[in-house]
Design a protein around this motif. Structure first.
Motif, PDB file in Angstrom:
ATOM      1  N   GLY A  70      15.965  -4.663  -0.428  1.00 45.11           N
ATOM      2  CA  GLY A  70      15.639  -6.169   0.227  1.00 45.11           C
ATOM      3  C   GLY A  70      14.220  -6.146   0.928  1.00 45.11           C
ATOM      4  N   CYS A  71      14.051  -4.909   1.709  1.00 45.66           N
ATOM      5  CA  CYS A  71      12.992  -5.032   2.372  1.00 45.66           C
ATOM      6  C   CYS A  71      11.707  -4.739   1.493  1.00 45.66           C
ATOM      7  CB  CYS A  71      13.043  -3.502   3.446  1.00 45.66           C
ATOM      8  SG  CYS A  71      11.489  -3.362   4.328  1.00 45.66           S
ATOM      9  N   ALA A  72      11.667  -3.881   0.519  1.00 42.61           N
ATOM     10  CA  ALA A  72      10.649  -4.159  -0.398  1.00 42.61           C
ATOM     11  C   ALA A  72      10.382  -5.361  -0.845  1.00 42.61           C
ATOM     12  CB  ALA A  72      10.962  -2.905  -1.408  1.00 42.61           C
ATOM     13  N   MET A  73      11.549  -6.039  -1.264  1.00 40.65           N
ATOM     14  CA  MET A  73      11.230  -7.303  -2.118  1.00 40.65           C
ATOM     15  C   MET A  73      10.594  -8.387  -0.824  1.00 40.65           C
ATOM     16  SD  MET A  73      14.288 -10.136  -3.304  1.00 40.65           S
ATOM     17  CE  MET A  73      14.519  -9.325  -4.781  1.00 40.65           C
ATOM     18  N   ALA A  74      11.004  -8.315   0.321  1.00 42.76           N
ATOM     19  CA  ALA A  74      10.319  -9.086   1.092  1.00 42.76           C
ATOM     20  C   ALA A  74       8.577  -8.786   1.594  1.00 42.76           C
ATOM     21  CB  ALA A  74      10.989  -8.887   2.523  1.00 42.76           C
ATOM     22  N   LEU A  75       8.325  -7.508   1.236  1.00 47.23           N
ATOM     23  CA  LEU A  75       6.785  -6.864   1.237  1.00 47.23           C
ATOM     24  C   LEU A  75       6.147  -7.591  -0.060  1.00 47.23           C
ATOM     25  CD1 LEU A  75       7.344  -3.259   2.249  1.00 47.23           C
ATOM     26  CD2 LEU A  75       6.499  -5.157   3.682  1.00 47.23           C
ATOM     27  N   CYS A  76       7.152  -7.789  -1.107  1.00 46.69           N
ATOM     28  CA  CYS A  76       6.229  -8.277  -2.326  1.00 46.69           C
ATOM     29  C   CYS A  76       6.358  -9.909  -2.506  1.00 46.69           C
ATOM     30  CB  CYS A  76       6.980  -7.767  -3.564  1.00 46.69           C
ATOM     31  SG  CYS A  76       6.776  -5.860  -3.616  1.00 46.69           S
ATOM     32  N   ASN A  77       7.160 -10.454  -1.866  1.00 46.73           N
ATOM     33  CA  ASN A  77       7.459 -12.039  -1.977  1.00 46.73           C
ATOM     34  C   ASN A  77       7.190 -12.898  -0.983  1.00 46.73           C
ATOM     35  OD1 ASN A  77       8.641 -11.046  -4.398  1.00 46.73           O
ATOM     36  ND2 ASN A  77      10.715 -11.951  -4.212  1.00 46.73           N
ATOM     37  N   GLN A 106       0.741  -1.273   0.011  1.00 45.29           N
ATOM     38  CA  GLN A 106       0.031   0.043  -0.192  1.00 45.29           C
ATOM     39  C   GLN A 106       0.995   1.015   0.059  1.00 45.29           C
ATOM     40  OE1 GLN A 106      -3.402  -0.294  -0.330  1.00 45.29           O
ATOM     41  NE2 GLN A 106      -2.734  -2.167  -0.694  1.00 45.29           N
ATOM     42  N   PRO A 107       0.137   2.500  -0.381  1.00 46.79           N
ATOM     43  CA  PRO A 107       0.970   3.754  -0.344  1.00 46.79           C
ATOM     44  C   PRO A 107       1.526   4.002   1.045  1.00 46.79           C
ATOM     45  CG  PRO A 107      -1.156   3.891  -1.414  1.00 46.79           C
ATOM     46  CD  PRO A 107      -0.878   2.599  -0.849  1.00 46.79           C
ATOM     47  N   GLU A 108       0.931   3.584   2.023  1.00 46.38           N
ATOM     48  CA  GLU A 108       1.411   3.922   3.420  1.00 46.38           C
ATOM     49  C   GLU A 108       2.806   3.204   3.548  1.00 46.38           C
ATOM     50  OE1 GLU A 108      -1.450   2.729   2.525  1.00 46.38           O
ATOM     51  OE2 GLU A 108      -3.080   4.110   3.404  1.00 46.38           O
ATOM     52  N   ASP A 109       2.917   1.858   2.997  1.00 36.51           N
ATOM     53  CA  ASP A 109       4.107   1.035   3.183  1.00 36.51           C
ATOM     54  C   ASP A 109       5.245   1.854   2.696  1.00 36.51           C
ATOM     55  OD1 ASP A 109       2.630  -1.041   4.128  1.00 36.51           O
ATOM     56  OD2 ASP A 109       2.374  -2.179   2.232  1.00 36.51           O
ATOM     57  N   ARG A 110       5.107   2.622   1.475  1.00 35.16           N
ATOM     58  CA  ARG A 110       6.281   3.255   0.708  1.00 35.16           C
ATOM     59  C   ARG A 110       6.725   4.277   1.782  1.00 35.16           C
ATOM     60  NH1 ARG A 110       6.800   6.211  -5.213  1.00 35.16           N
ATOM     61  NH2 ARG A 110       8.757   7.469  -4.494  1.00 35.16           N
ATOM     62  N   GLY A 159       9.950  -6.866 -14.623  1.00 35.10           N
ATOM     63  CA  GLY A 159       8.680  -6.594 -13.821  1.00 35.10           C
ATOM     64  C   GLY A 159       9.162  -6.482 -12.210  1.00 35.10           C
ATOM     65  N   CYS A 160      10.027  -7.221 -11.775  1.00 34.89           N
ATOM     66  CA  CYS A 160      10.555  -6.987 -10.462  1.00 34.89           C
ATOM     67  C   CYS A 160      11.298  -5.748 -10.146  1.00 34.89           C
ATOM     68  CB  CYS A 160      11.469  -8.401 -10.097  1.00 34.89           C
ATOM     69  SG  CYS A 160      11.969  -8.343  -8.462  1.00 34.89           S
ATOM     70  N   ARG A 161      11.931  -5.555 -11.069  1.00 33.90           N
ATOM     71  CA  ARG A 161      12.428  -4.187 -10.840  1.00 33.90           C
ATOM     72  C   ARG A 161      11.445  -2.952 -10.912  1.00 33.90           C
ATOM     73  NH1 ARG A 161      15.709  -3.419 -15.578  1.00 33.90           N
ATOM     74  NH2 ARG A 161      17.075  -1.649 -14.640  1.00 33.90           N
ATOM     75  N   GLU A 162      10.409  -3.161 -11.649  1.00 34.18           N
ATOM     76  CA  GLU A 162       9.705  -2.201 -11.693  1.00 34.18           C
ATOM     77  C   GLU A 162       8.745  -2.093 -10.509  1.00 34.18           C
ATOM     78  OE1 GLU A 162       7.326  -3.058 -15.212  1.00 34.18           O
ATOM     79  OE2 GLU A 162       9.037  -2.275 -16.621  1.00 34.18           O
ATOM     80  N   ARG A 163       8.380  -3.114  -9.955  1.00 37.65           N
ATOM     81  CA  ARG A 163       7.600  -3.189  -8.463  1.00 37.65           C
ATOM     82  C   ARG A 163       8.439  -2.471  -7.550  1.00 37.65           C
ATOM     83  NH1 ARG A 163       6.304  -8.463 -10.664  1.00 37.65           N
ATOM     84  NH2 ARG A 163       7.900  -9.392  -9.416  1.00 37.65           N
ATOM     85  N   LEU A 164       9.880  -3.106  -7.446  1.00 33.88           N
ATOM     86  CA  LEU A 164      10.570  -2.498  -6.363  1.00 33.88           C
ATOM     87  C   LEU A 164      10.839  -1.073  -6.557  1.00 33.88           C
ATOM     88  CD1 LEU A 164      13.483  -5.194  -6.291  1.00 33.88           C
ATOM     89  CD2 LEU A 164      11.496  -4.919  -4.818  1.00 33.88           C
ATOM     90  N   ALA A 165      10.922  -0.369  -8.016  1.00 33.13           N
ATOM     91  CA  ALA A 165      11.236   1.143  -7.735  1.00 33.13           C
ATOM     92  C   ALA A 165       9.913   1.684  -7.398  1.00 33.13           C
ATOM     93  CB  ALA A 165      11.458   1.308  -9.498  1.00 33.13           C
ATOM     94  N   ALA A 166       8.463   1.189  -7.814  1.00 34.08           N
ATOM     95  CA  ALA A 166       7.422   1.996  -7.308  1.00 34.08           C
ATOM     96  C   ALA A 166       7.484   1.669  -5.882  1.00 34.08           C
ATOM     97  CB  ALA A 166       5.871   1.096  -8.061  1.00 34.08           C
ATOM     98  N   LEU A 167       7.848   0.936  -5.146  1.00 29.13           N
ATOM     99  CA  LEU A 167       7.555   0.941  -3.777  1.00 29.13           C
ATOM    100  C   LEU A 167       8.737   1.546  -2.949  1.00 29.13           C
ATOM    101  CD1 LEU A 167       5.972  -0.335  -1.311  1.00 29.13           C
ATOM    102  CD2 LEU A 167       7.334  -2.419  -1.568  1.00 29.13           C
ATOM    103  N   THR A 168       9.798   1.949  -3.579  1.00 27.59           N
ATOM    104  CA  THR A 168      10.954   2.557  -2.780  1.00 27.59           C
ATOM    105  C   THR A 168      11.224   3.945  -3.334  1.00 27.59           C
ATOM    106  OG1 THR A 168      12.550   1.592  -4.460  1.00 27.59           O
ATOM    107  CG2 THR A 168      12.005   0.141  -2.482  1.00 27.59           C
TER     108      THR A 168
END
Length: 622
Positions: A154-161, A126-130, A315-324
């Motif tokens: 790494g923290c963002a990856m663990a939120l997604c995976n 969620q936006p609050e996570d970022r 795809g993974c890089r884009e997810r991580l970029a959006a979250l971080t």
């Protein structure tokens, strides 16, 4: 039994003879082939390998036909190929690796359990996570500027995976990544069921202490939600006393939403398999460890293999970029050691903050990791780093001046024992200021002999009336448990201290998983040893202010780059190294290689990627 045989050789001979006894109708050439194969694979697993190359096991020459030998072994009725529907005692895979059936089974089950967790979670962060991630890693942003923050990623990856593997050396921010992950998850899910674990009691204690230090900077409401217990893996799984099984398994999974395992490089193949199978399918799993440390004592190098590929697809890089908030172009992982189906699951942290940039310990560790023995020897011999002391004592036994230096390292601990009035924390803190680490266990320069000598020196300086000369127990005796006792909740690797009891006599104190200490009568303890000196393997997961590393006088198969790196990085402030230049150079030049097929099992079981799938379809049409 040959009196010159090692215990491992005797065990291997016995196993090979039992195999022959299962098939009496074999001719002599077939019996010889089976005996050699069974003996070789038994010796390999005793040495930490999961399997052995069939050509090596049978001592075949370059011109010998390995496929013919494989067929001969199959004809014995005790050897099967890995694609067979049922396994026999010995298994040969498609790469001509020879396995004991149970280890092939563990490898295949672990690969399946890992692959079942690949791919992103269905629920999006969620936006609050970022926003919270930005606050938690704001100090890194100022330090790194436009560079990628791999702790945050790494923290963002663990939120997604559901599966995340964070690999990094000492001080690279593994604990910071973990605490930040817990903060984000617990903010959104206060009732999240979290299990924290480590392979040994000492590693669990270190994990808890490190988390408490990092959590001090969190908002109080989040800090109060953090779990305060760290279990050993055996305790977490619910080891059943006197039985080789656990209460939690695939049929009775752990009641958790998140599992975090620290010091995961210490997990052997069997334990890693049983642990992962006991985790519910939708729970997250995070492994933290150092890919450059020693592998497990038992068979396997699981962590080294599962973190071999830090690659990320678009795809993974884009997810991580959006979250971080990190630019996609800046998210450029290091090249993989080997490509793996666990791509998008691993992050390598390589920016260490434990040691200053000019730290001799950090620079020596880097020399060792690169395999640059010449640079390491120059650094040790330069005298430019006060935190590095090289005592060129390489004789068959340590010189008197060396023994004096080792004994003096425990002076502060002895004073704490003499002043002990019931607070075990002070005694443990004093004991952890200094430790003697040995490359080998049995020799004049090994842990057993040095423990005898250091115990005698300690008792001489103590002069305590409760110290009876013929009694192995004395105030201050440090202990390391060597066998699991599920009833007492003490496990191999747990470290305790023998301290005076208020009513007289002595008690053995051990740290509790949730903090504090408990005491037991020495007579109740499971098998244990004195621990002024310990092997480097036993010291994994520990940290000391000062370390003294004693190398053997002659070549040893245990000497390796990983052993030296692990020993040096146990120290925060100072390393004393006792040994000859030749032994140092040998260790740095020798990189450990564990025989395993886990990556091949992962590739065999992994579904084809979209590109591979389209190629396969094209081939079929063609």
């Amino acid at each position: 039994m040959n009196p010159l045989d090692t215990p491992e050789e005797s065990l291997a001979d016995g196993f090979a003879r039992r195999m022959l006894g299962l098939s009496q109708a074999l001719d002599e050439p077939a019996r010889d082939l089976l005996f050699r194969a069974a003996r070789a694979v038994s010796l390999a697993t005793s040495a930490g390998h999961v399997c052995v190359d069939l050509r090596e096991a049978l001592q075949l020459g370059p011109q010998d036909d390995v496929s013919a030998a494989c067929a001969q072994l199959q004809a014995t009725g005790l050897v099967t190929l890995s694609d067979s529907p049922s396994l026999l005692p010995l298994v040969i895979d498609s790469a001509n690796r020879l396995y004991l059936a149970r280890y092939f089974d563990y490898e295949r089950r672990l690969a399946a359990a890992l692959l079942a967790r690949t791919g992103p979670l269905a629920a999006e962060p969620q936006p609050e996570d970022r926003a919270l991630l930005d606050r938690l890693f704001s100090a890194n942003r100022a330090r790194l500027e436009e560079r990628a923050d791999w702790q945050k990623l790494g923290c963002a990856m663990a939120l997604c995976n559901r599966l995340t593997i964070v690999a990094g050396g000492p001080g690279t921010g593994k604990t910071t990544t973990l605490v930040s992950l817990l903060a984000v998850l617990l903010r959104a899910q206060p009732q999240l069921r979290v299990a924290l674990a480590a392979p040994t009691g000492k590693a669990a204690q270190r994990m808890r202490e490190a988390m408490q230090q990092r959590a001090a900077a969190l908002p109080e409401d989040i800090r109060d939600r953090l779990p305060d217990k760290v279990h050993t893996v055996h305790r977490l799984l619910g080891a059943v006393p006197d039985r080789r099984r656990f209460r939690h398994h695939a049929g009775n999974p752990l009641p958790i939403d998140l599992l975090v395992v620290d010091e995961a490089s210490m997990l052997d193949l069997a334990l890693a398999t049983r642990l992962l199978e006991a985790v519910p399918g939708e729970a997250r799993v995070v492994f933290l460890g150092d890919k450059d440390q020693l592998a497990a004592v038992e068979a396997g190098a699981v962590f080294h293999e599962i973190c071999t590929d830090p690659g990320l697809d678009d795809g993974c890089r884009e997810r991580l970029a959006a979250l971080t908030g990190c630019a996609v172009a800046a998210i450029r992982p290091l090249p993989p050691r080997q490509a793996s189906p666990l791509r998008n699951c691993a992050v390598w942290l390589d920016d260490s903050l434990r040691y200053r940039q000019d730290s001799g310990i950090g620079q020596l560790a880097a020399d060792i990791n690169r395999g640059d023995g010449a640079a390491a020897l120059r650094r040790l011999g330069s005298g430019a780093h006060p935190e590095l002391e090289w005592i060129r004592d390489g004789g068959p036994r340590l010189a008197a001046v060396s023994m004096n230096a080792l004994a003096a390292g425990f002076d502060t601990y002895r004073e704490a024992v003499q002043a002990f009035t019931g607070d075990a924390a002070d005694a443990f803190a004093a004991f952890d200021r200094f430790r003697v680490l040995c490359a080998v266990r049995a020799s004049e320069r090994g842990a057993e002999r040095l423990n005898q000598a250091l115990s005698a020196r300690f008792r001489e300086g103590l002069r305590d009336p409760r110290d009876k000369a013929r009694n192995p127990w004395f105030p201050g005796r440090p202990l390391i448990i060597t066998s699991n006792d599920y009833g007492l909740g003490l496990f191999n690797g747990d470290v305790g201290l023998c301290l005076p009891a208020a009513e007289g006599g002595l008690l053995a104190y051990f740290p509790e998983p949730g903090g504090g200490y408990r005491s037991l009568a020495p007579s109740r303890l499971p098998p244990h040893e004195t621990a002024f000196a310990m092997t480097v393997h036993k010291a994994q997961g520990s940290e000391f202010a000062q370390v003294a590393l004693v190398l053997p006088a002659t070549s040893s198969r245990v000497l390796s780059r990983e052993l030296l790196f692990t020993a040096v990085t146990r120290a925060r402030r100072k390393v004393m190294l006792f040994g000859a230049a030749e032994m140092l150079a040998q260790a740095i030049a020798t990189q450990t290689q564990r025989n395993s097929g886990l990556l091949d099992r992962l590739r065999e079981l992994a579904p084809p990627s979209p590109v591979e799938g389209s190629r396969a379809a094209h081939d079929r049409v063609s």
